[in-house]
Motif scaffolding. Sequence first.
Motif, PDB file in Angstrom:
ATOM      1  N   HIS A 413       0.885  -1.246  -0.179  1.00  0.00           N
ATOM      2  CA  HIS A 413       0.112   0.005  -0.060  1.00  0.00           C
ATOM      3  C   HIS A 413       1.059   1.136  -0.058  1.00  0.00           C
ATOM      4  CE1 HIS A 413      -2.998  -2.900   1.492  1.00  0.00           C
ATOM      5  NE2 HIS A 413      -2.075  -3.386   2.190  1.00  0.00           N
ATOM      6  N   ILE A 414       0.869   2.190  -1.189  1.00  0.00           N
ATOM      7  CA  ILE A 414       1.718   3.101  -1.126  1.00  0.00           C
ATOM      8  C   ILE A 414       0.735   4.485  -1.248  1.00  0.00           C
ATOM      9  CG2 ILE A 414       3.319   4.134  -2.873  1.00  0.00           C
ATOM     10  CD1 ILE A 414       4.143   1.574  -2.067  1.00  0.00           C
ATOM     11  N   ALA A 415       1.523   5.360  -0.434  1.00  0.00           N
ATOM     12  CA  ALA A 415       0.690   6.856  -0.248  1.00  0.00           C
ATOM     13  C   ALA A 415       0.366   7.372  -1.512  1.00  0.00           C
ATOM     14  CB  ALA A 415       1.735   7.684   0.362  1.00  0.00           C
ATOM     15  N   ASP A 416      -0.856   7.782  -1.668  1.00  0.00           N
ATOM     16  CA  ASP A 416      -1.360   8.437  -2.957  1.00  0.00           C
ATOM     17  C   ASP A 416      -1.127  10.022  -2.882  1.00  0.00           C
ATOM     18  OD1 ASP A 416      -2.607   9.413  -5.050  1.00  0.00           O
ATOM     19  OD2 ASP A 416      -4.683   8.516  -4.422  1.00  0.00           O
ATOM     20  N   VAL A 417       0.217  10.349  -3.217  1.00  0.00           N
ATOM     21  CA  VAL A 417       0.612  11.612  -3.200  1.00  0.00           C
ATOM     22  C   VAL A 417      -0.044  12.229  -4.538  1.00  0.00           C
ATOM     23  CG1 VAL A 417       2.745  13.031  -3.379  1.00  0.00           C
ATOM     24  CG2 VAL A 417       2.904  10.835  -2.125  1.00  0.00           C
ATOM     25  N   SER A 418      -0.296  11.791  -5.454  1.00  0.00           N
ATOM     26  CA  SER A 418      -0.797  12.330  -6.434  1.00  0.00           C
ATOM     27  C   SER A 418      -2.275  12.794  -6.472  1.00  0.00           C
ATOM     28  CB  SER A 418      -0.936  11.410  -8.059  1.00  0.00           C
ATOM     29  OG  SER A 418      -1.907  10.293  -7.680  1.00  0.00           O
ATOM     30  N   TYR A 419      -2.798  12.473  -5.214  1.00  0.00           N
ATOM     31  CA  TYR A 419      -4.135  13.234  -5.132  1.00  0.00           C
ATOM     32  C   TYR A 419      -3.786  14.762  -4.517  1.00  0.00           C
ATOM     33  CZ  TYR A 419      -8.573  14.201  -2.230  1.00  0.00           C
ATOM     34  OH  TYR A 419      -9.735  14.705  -1.714  1.00  0.00           O
ATOM     35  N   LEU A 456       0.167  14.653   5.926  1.00  0.00           N
ATOM     36  CA  LEU A 456      -1.087  14.292   5.045  1.00  0.00           C
ATOM     37  C   LEU A 456      -0.852  12.994   4.096  1.00  0.00           C
ATOM     38  CD1 LEU A 456      -2.105  17.702   3.672  1.00  0.00           C
ATOM     39  CD2 LEU A 456      -3.161  16.379   5.669  1.00  0.00           C
ATOM     40  N   CYS A 457       0.277  12.686   3.748  1.00  0.00           N
ATOM     41  CA  CYS A 457       0.618  11.789   2.781  1.00  0.00           C
ATOM     42  C   CYS A 457       1.120  10.563   3.436  1.00  0.00           C
ATOM     43  CB  CYS A 457       1.580  12.195   1.641  1.00  0.00           C
ATOM     44  SG  CYS A 457       0.611  13.080   0.595  1.00  0.00           S
TER      45      CYS A 457
END
Length: 867
Positions: A413-419, A456-457
């Motif tokens: 599970h990888i942080a959705d930074v692009s959000y 946040l990320c």
Amino acid sequence: MNFKPVITKVENLAIQSAPNDKRNRRRSGRGRKKIFENYLSSSDVSTGLKRGELIQGPLRINPKNYQEAFIPSPDGNRDIFIDGIISRNRALNGDVVVVKLLPKEKWKVIVPEGDGSETNAASQSDMAGGVNNVNFEDLPAQDEVEVLETSPDVIIEEQYDDSQDDNNGMSDLKKIIFDGSVSKINFSPSEKAAGFSGIQPVDKSGIRTRTSKQRKSCSMAVNDSRIHPDRFLQKTGKVISIVERKHSRAVTGFVKPLPDKNSELYKEFFLFSPVDHRVPRILVPSEDCPKDLMARPADYANVLFVCRIVDWRDDSSFADGHLAKSLGQAGEIEPETEGILIEYDVDFSDFPNEVLECLPKSIPWTIPKEELQKRKDLRKECIFTIDPATARDLDDALSCCKLPDGNFEVGVHIADVSYFVQEGTALDMIASRRATSVYLVQKVIPMLPRLLCEELCSLNPMQDKLTFSVIWKLTPQGQILSQWQGRTVIRSCVKLSYNHAQSIIEDAEKIFTPDELPPVSPDHCITEIKTAVLNLHNIAKHLRRQRFDGGALRLDQSKIAFTLDSETGMPQGCYIYQYKDSNKLIEEFMLLANMAVAHSIYNSFHEQALLRRHPPPQTNMLDDLTAFFEQMGIELDFSTAGTLHKSLNELVGKDEYARKEVLTHMCSRPMQMAQYFCAGVLYDEALFQHYALNVPLYTHFTSPIRRYADIIVHRLLAAKLDSGQQIGLDKSDIQKQADHCNAKKSASKKVQELSTEIFFSVFVKECGPLESEAMVMGVLDQSFDVLVLRYGIQKRIYCNGLPLQRFTFQKVGKNPELRLMWEPETLDQKPICQVITIFALVEIVLKSDNTAFKYSAILKKPTGAAE
């Protein structure tokens, strides 16, 4: 979705001098003789490149000999040699240049009078950080001599999939001085000894001499390129255009008055001397400098300044510059660190308001309900992170659940930074420009604002976080039965360190109490987490074994780490970082996720997929290394990555750490850097191959908080998940961003290495002298290289810096050997003879030098039988 990565050309905005600049008025240049050639026009360059008459490539300047520079040869063979500053034509290290080859009669011969069958063992052992220092004042006035001097330029990569500094093309270049003129030639140790009877005499300065007759014979044989086949020649060229100024044009150094008081420039300019000798000396206007510099130059002798080159005229050996700022006293950690960051164009400034405006306004931030509805909810699953104890930017988390049929559901599970980093915003622009976080010993220069990186990320425990997940159904042996990729929301139940995970792995039966682990979510118990870690470890062992059985390669090299004083920030201790099973666990599943996503985005977007490839080793260097090992009686199979890995591990056992470390360093030298690229610009899929991993497709998906390439990959994956809708990325734009990421990753690695060097030199100064056992890595005619086993560093030891009666060099069989005759301590004692050969163990002492951030390795005098 329609987006383009934001490519910002990182250049010094003041690179061009204005027409009314005082510098131009003061130095009109009328009547001055031109030193450098004019650059070709862009149309002539384009035509020449299309016809194959010109060659384009990145310029590498030897950091230990600024007269020597190289660009890669298009045929993949020996690099093209650029001899001298004039031939370099004002280009700086890293610049993309266009070169015109010189006529063949001006190429350099790289094999002397022998048949070329001998491999240069000295070149294979050369590394960054040393050339043979020769004091010409020590030479007898009546003797005509030639000095054999090595100019090594090799920096070794720490990890097989990290970018390698490619300053390794011509570490085997030697200088031969004939009556004041210099010609370049490659001498192997056997060739250095060839033509002489027995061991060569060396005087106290360590200089070997030849007779005029011998020199004349050698000169005639080696200097005429017309009589040698091409494989014995080094192509030479000259720079005729600078396509892209990759060098930041910012340097650190010292400023002082011009030495000639009668010069017309004396009162108007000061002389800036860069610390990096690959950069020219610079004239800076007096108005840029401290007002009392002329009256009190000694006050500024040790003050470090930053200077930016704004021009370099064709009629001057000095560049023109602007003194940007004072950093402080040389020899202090922070000023030196800031200087490194500026030189390598690392943006460490505060994020501007327009970037911060892109972040959520209400903190604490909560995930909108409409976003939750778009994602698979995994918040009740047992998901956790494993990272270094001090990590605050947690990119990745793992989960592992045993299924009723005996198989496992494993998730990455990888942080959705692009959000949060929306395309085309100021935040996206600065992230694309920085391209990577930069990790120094004492701090991190983040790619993104800390609110994103650390809050946040970051997948902090017991907080709802947006992620991309790859979930597999795996057998206990790691066989993939099914796979799912998608957007998710998770809630990590605990933040484990590598040490925590290692404790679980090493003692599977132990019952951990709450105070032995970090805080755990009340929704999950310690036993559940422990079971998941152990299951992941067991699967990872199978995955790792299968990877290496399938032909993968790993060249592990020592990495030094420090403990710092919490108040002063000074190094209190240092140690070699241990790569343990918990690290391997994370590595295996990150590799698995990266490969899975690489296939997904390439299948959906053949033209736009951002991938990562690793070219095979450089052929000529690999051939030289193979021949060298054969001479040494070392059997290594270089035919594939897998055979190299297998033969290297079979050659040395687990208890032969030092020998394996030395061999690993040697094997790393021919390796090329891994590179990001856009699939649409390479039309042969065979070029996509990752040599070390031995896989056809690979990318970076698992670290979007610290790598911009991963953000692009996330956007591609998102487009694929959204019914595979077509995207508006232009492949040329993606390739530009890929090139920029490659350059920034390389710069980041170099900055990290320099930061480590600073702290280790401070450690030697504060805690030294330091004693350690070392293993000899290479033997030259006047020096030898060692790997300092206690600290995993490499140093060169010079024979003429030791209290020796004499030293001699010879080949024993095919192995180079130095015999050192130590001065006796008393008159009634006999000298002690010490034999230095490759893989010999010696005792050394690391001592701080008088120069800031410099230290030397001194060989300890052995105790043994006199001779």
